[in-house]
Design a protein around this motif. Sequence first.
Motif, short mmCIF file in Angstrom:
data_model
loop_
_atom_site.label_atom_id
_atom_site.label_comp_id
_atom_site.label_asym_id
_atom_site.label_seq_id
_atom_site.Cartn_x
_atom_site.Cartn_y
_atom_site.Cartn_z
N UNK A 170 0.82 -1.35 0.04
CA UNK A 170 -0.01 -0.08 -0.08
C UNK A 170 0.71 1.33 -0.04
N UNK A 171 0.22 2.52 -0.49
CA UNK A 171 1.29 3.40 -0.36
C UNK A 171 1.92 4.03 0.90
N UNK A 172 1.08 3.46 1.83
CA UNK A 172 2.01 3.71 3.45
C UNK A 172 2.89 2.78 3.73
N UNK A 173 3.30 1.94 2.99
CA UNK A 173 4.11 0.95 3.05
C UNK A 173 3.82 -0.49 3.87
N UNK A 174 2.30 -0.21 4.10
CA UNK A 174 1.80 -1.65 4.66
C UNK A 174 1.49 -2.69 3.59
N UNK A 175 1.32 -3.94 3.92
CA UNK A 175 1.22 -4.98 3.00
C UNK A 175 -0.29 -5.55 3.17
N UNK A 176 -0.91 -5.85 2.05
CA UNK A 176 -2.05 -6.51 2.48
C UNK A 176 -2.42 -7.67 1.49
N UNK A 177 -3.01 -8.76 2.05
CA UNK A 177 -3.33 -9.84 1.30
C UNK A 177 -4.73 -9.76 1.01
N UNK A 178 -5.43 -9.70 -0.22
CA UNK A 178 -6.74 -9.63 -0.47
C UNK A 178 -7.17 -10.76 -1.48
N UNK A 179 -8.50 -11.28 -1.34
CA UNK A 179 -9.08 -11.96 -2.23
C UNK A 179 -10.22 -11.14 -2.90
N UNK A 180 -10.07 -11.15 -4.28
CA UNK A 180 -10.98 -10.26 -5.11
C UNK A 180 -11.95 -11.36 -6.05
N UNK A 181 -13.08 -11.09 -5.83
CA UNK A 181 -14.22 -11.78 -6.54
C UNK A 181 -14.18 -11.47 -7.94
N UNK A 182 -14.81 -12.36 -8.76
CA UNK A 182 -14.87 -12.20 -10.21
C UNK A 182 -13.69 -11.60 -10.90
N UNK A 183 -12.58 -12.30 -10.81
CA UNK A 183 -11.44 -11.75 -11.19
C UNK A 183 -10.87 -12.75 -12.46
N UNK A 184 -11.57 -13.99 -12.60
CA UNK A 184 -10.91 -14.69 -13.86
C UNK A 184 -12.41 -15.41 -14.46
N UNK A 185 -12.46 -14.95 -15.81
CA UNK A 185 -13.57 -15.68 -16.45
C UNK A 185 -13.51 -17.31 -16.52
N UNK A 186 -14.57 -17.91 -16.36
CA UNK A 186 -14.27 -19.40 -16.43
C UNK A 186 -15.48 -20.15 -17.15
N UNK A 187 -16.75 -19.28 -17.76
CA UNK A 187 -17.57 -19.81 -18.58
C UNK A 187 -18.08 -18.79 -19.26
N UNK A 188 -18.63 -18.96 -20.41
CA UNK A 188 -19.17 -17.96 -21.47
C UNK A 188 -20.55 -18.51 -21.67
#
Lengths: 135, 297
Positions: free
Chosen positions: A114-132
């Motif tokens: 992060x800009x303040x030098x802290x570190x973040x682990x985050x899990x984001x939804x809907x980031x990889x398309x798996x079906x059309x």
Amino acid sequence: SRRRRDGNLKEAPATPPYNLSEYFKQFLFPQNECELHSFRLSFSQLKWDRWIIAPHRYSPQYCKGDCPRVVGHRYGSPVHTMVQNLIYEKLDPSVPKPSCVPAEYSPLSVLTIEPDGSIVYKEYEDMIATKCTCR
Amino acid sequence: SPHSRDSAVPDRISGLLAAPEDSELTPLLRPKGVRRGYALLPPLLKVLPHQGQQNWDSEAPRLQPDSRALRYMKRLYKMSATKEGIPKANKSHLYNTVRLFTPCSECKHSHSDLMKGDLHSVDLLFNLDRVTALEHLLKSVLLYSFDTSVPTSSSTCVCHLSVKEHDSSSQVCPSVSHSVAFSLHFEVRKRKWVEIDVTSFLQPLIATNRRNIHMAVNFTCLMGDPRPNTKQNDFINMALVPPSLLLYLNDTSEQAYHRWNSLRHRRKNPAWPRQRSSPFADVTGDEGRENTQLKRA
């Protein structure tokens, strides 16, 4: 029934030999039918690897291709898709044909600074398309 | 037009498209003629430093994290996600966000040697501005990294922790207003990292959206050899670098991944795609085609 069938055969005009390949053509899937395509990028290409520590590579995938006229049973499309296609074909071509878009996604875990030098682990939804799907 | 797009966009998505207020987005993100710049990769871009019209690699200066902290978080990442970055389906891991803060200032009070051990005390100030209102605290720990390469006999440490309130008159090292001590024994020799659970202390502070947390932490490490000799004292001072603060959070925002939600979603949409005959089959010849296809199959 045999007499009737022979009778029918005698009457029926000789049909031209039917071109089988023409017949089967209507069942072939269009060449570039709507489907999932792979795409891999590394955050260093975007020069974001200074603040995205992991993962190094990311495959968002994408959907591309034509939507066949009859999509009901292949893409889980709602009936509206067929209606939209009918409108496009028979009523008003300015209404767009159904589009090939993602229907399902999977999440992505990202480790960033992060800009303040802290570190973040985050899990984001809907980031990889798996079906059309066609919509 | 952007306006119609805004009105057409359901509110859960319009939040994703909100432009960072005061940022000048590069042309990549702000196509010509678009009134508002849209964050194309909303959550990731929100953490991007706000850019002028330069290209991305001239990023705003970013404080570099502590190398030990970085090593710990990379280890946590490997435990929580696959190489491709897919979160592991780990039942026990309810968090979808982990934040690690290093103290932004500390005042070291070296007390005289009270007992057989060495008393090492620091006042720490953590700034939690990055924690959003939608991130709910699940667990928080103080993370000590020990330099186990230093030879030492076995020693057990007792940790006393006091959380301080910040009052306006105080200097960087605040006066103690209320402190709660608790002791925790652990063997230093065996570990590289020691996590001290401080959830009960921080829960009320984080729940009230406190941005600055002051802590005084002191260690009394009773060495194996009762006679305090300088070498072992050095060990404790060297080992006890200021701790980092680790927050395990559940981000309740739309962009964050919710394990329970994905399970619920799958339950809601069973076998997908469903086989279904459509009311328009005769018009589009779907029925006939489908039968022929079924027969052919």
